[in-house]
Enzyme design. Structure first.
Site, PDB file in Angstrom:
ATOM      1  CB  THR A 140     161.792 -48.503  46.329  1.00 31.23           C
ATOM      2  OG1 THR A 140     161.127 -49.085  45.203  1.00 31.23           O
ATOM      3  CG2 THR A 140     163.114 -47.961  45.886  1.00 31.23           C
ATOM      4  CB  THR A 141     157.705 -52.026  47.256  1.00 29.76           C
ATOM      5  OG1 THR A 141     157.706 -51.411  45.974  1.00 29.76           O
ATOM      6  CG2 THR A 141     156.292 -52.122  47.750  1.00 29.76           C
TER       7      THR A 141
END
Length: 575
Positions: A140-141
């Site tokens: 997700t980062t």
């Protein structure tokens, strides 16, 4: 040219043959500031008979340019904010809410979800990380950082005068090509190879706060997913069948996968009821073991002691009648769903249940009813008359156990247990427990990805550098604006290895240059950044692997988000 004006030193671009593959000449031909003066006059609308203008030239007004830049800058700033938390040496963020609730995490989706974002374009990045969390659960980062890098390149290309649609189409093609390259360098996986799955889960946990406990959490994640997986339908892995319970007190070392089910409430022993039952027959009821109330709020005025005694006697008889029916079904453990209308049990009913030697667990949450019935293979019963022996669940033992400062009910030796798993997550305080829960969820998602799409690729920035180089070669075979945009896309991918090196305290320019050379000279796509040793090494030998689905979905979703932001040229407030 106008009469009397000096002729320009060079001929207009449409007369001059340009080398299609030379980006410098392309940039020169499209940059409005460097266009010869004669073309400006040639492109003016020509008057036709009747006074109308034909062939009017499209001019991008200042407002549209400003809005596009504002959107991109806002999204880019948000991506830069969480860029420092990428990779195993990334920093953590402390999130403080309005009522002073503190969360410490470096999970991109959690950070963006809890941030207060007001700019509409920046909100798209929050949705982007949510999408990645749903599709892959991890990365997700990375997906946000990639999106920020693509936007930076788009701002540069727009500054050179490239039309947004041209950039958007070229990025779409580059993304498809990148996914093909990733597929070619992927390693097929056998789902029965437990060691390979544990390596992938360990890589996912490596960037979390609880990284040093990955040798405990990774096997738990692998075993949990393999237990709930249906071999006939492997792509249908529902993580709702894995219940993670947080209990503070103890350390993460005490985290365990329970062979059975754990209920987060203690048994009611107010009237001296049992706290341990062997050969348990468990009923899950949704009705109340208490005197009935009227549907409407009303008062009954009692003026006589005899009437009062009659009321109490009737209540007692009603409760005894219920408990006799419960006992007749053979039940000796009673799980009672929480009631919002009236008390699920009263002191009187608890007294009679204790006399009947029935262990009572009250206030079972409504959300847990489905999980409990699936695990114990018992049916939730809504009325006492429907409580029959075939609706009971069977277990060898039900007992109350001490867990930290609290007590909880543990059901073990379940007969014909459903495909569900309970993981008891321990930690020294609530913050650690919550972060361990999030990290375990990411590891579970990684294993789910591998079960659905059985391919692994290496980590450590290796796939990004390889894709960047392959796309660079492919860009040289293209012509015109497309080649420039694909080259920019390829360069943007290097943000991942660059950030990994930067967060690990290495010299990013030196490391990324060395990584490029290794990929170009040796032709081994598995070379990546080893942040623990601060060098370049073969990631496959270091056991740094991740699911293919994480990387491909990150690329596709980031490109999709950038293309959407590029196409916006106006913001209109609506009623």
């Amino acid at each position: 040219a106008l009469p009397g004006s000096p002729r320009p030193a060079q001929s207009p671009p449409h007369d001059r043959p340009t080398s299609s593959t030379d980006p410098a000449s392309i940039d020169r031909s499209i940059h409005p500031a460097q266009q010869p003066r004669s073309t400006t006059h040639a492109a003016q609308p020509t008057m036709v008979a009747g006074g109308s203008t034909a062939g009017e030239r499209y001019t991008d007004n200042k407002l549209k340019h400003d809005i596009r830049m504002s959107n991109m800058s806002a999204a880019k700033k948000l991506a830069d904010a969480i860029r420092t938390s990428l990779g195993p040496r990334g920093m953590d963020k402390m999130l403080v809410s309005g009522n002073n609730d503190v969360t410490i995490t470096n999970d991109g989706a959690t950070i963006l979800n809890k941030m207060e974002v007001s700019h509409p374009a920046a909100k798209m990045l929050v949705e982007l990380s949510k999408s990645q969390d749903i599709v892959a659960g991890d990365g997700t980062t990375s997906v946000t950082v990639l999106c920020g890098a693509f936007l930076t390149k788009c701002i540069n290309l727009l500054g050179k005068g490239v039309h947004p649609t041209v950039i958007s189409d070229a990025m779409g093609k580059a993304c498809d090509k990148a996914c093909e390259i990733l597929q070619d360098m992927a390693i097929p996986l056998d789902i029965n190879d437990r060691e390979a799955l544990i390596k992938a889960a360990t890589t996912s946990l490596g960037s979390k706060v609880v990284a040093q406990y990955s040798n405990i959490l990774a096997p738990i994640a692998v075993d949990s997913v393999l237990k709930i997986m249906d071999p006939e339908r492997p792509d249908m892995v529902d993580l709702k069948d894995i219940k993670i319970m947080q209990k503070s007190g103890g350390t993460i070392d005490d985290t365990e996968m329970v062979k059975g089910i754990v209920l987060d409430s203690r048994s009611s022993k107010a009237a001296g009821g049992p706290t341990k039952v062997a050969d348990a027959k468990i009923a899950l009821i949704q009705f109340c073991v208490s005197p009935p109330k009227t549907d409407m709020e009303n008062n009954v005025i009692v003026s006589d002691y005899q009437q009062m005694d009659r009321i109490l006697k009737e209540e007692r008889n009603y409760i005894i009648g219920l408990i006799k029916k419960i006992k007749a079904s053979g039940c000796n453990v009673l799980l009672i769903q929480k009631s919002i209308l009236r008390d699920a049990v009263t002191d009187l009913s608890l007294h009679y249940l204790a006399k009947a030697k029935i262990l009572v667990v009250r206030d079972v949450e409504r959300d847990d009813v489905e999980f409990i019935s699936k695990t114990l293979k018992c049916m939730p019963v809504a009325h006492v008359d429907q409580l029959t022996p075939d609706k009971l669940g069977h277990a060898e033992e039900v007992k109350e156990v001490q867990c930290g400062a609290d007590k909880m009910v543990k059901i073990t030796g379940i007969k014909d247990m459903g495909n569900t798993v309970t993981v008891l997550c321990r930690g020294s305080n609530k913050l650690v427990c919550a972060e361990a829960d999030r990290s375990l969820h990411d590891a579970l998602c990684v294993i789910r990805c591998l079960v659905q799409k059985r391919f692994l690729i290496v980590g450590g920035g290796a796939p990004e550098v390889e894709v960047s180089q392959q796309l660079g070669k492919w860009a040289r075979t293209l012509s015109g604006m497309e080649a420039v945009c694909v080259k920019a896309f390829a360069e943007a991918l290097e943000v991942i290895p660059y950030t990994l090196a930067e967060n690990a305290g290495l010299n990013p320019i030196e490391i990324v240059t060395e990584l490029r050379n290794k990929h170009a000279e040796l032709g081994n796509p598995n070379f990546g950044i080893n942040v623990r040793k601060g060098t370049i090494s073969d990631m496959l030998e270091e056991s740094v692997v991740q699911p293919l689905l994480v990387s491909t979905s990150a690329l596709s979703l980031a490109t999709e988000c950038v293309r959407m932001i590029l196409k916006i040229d106006d913001i209109c407030p609506v009623r």
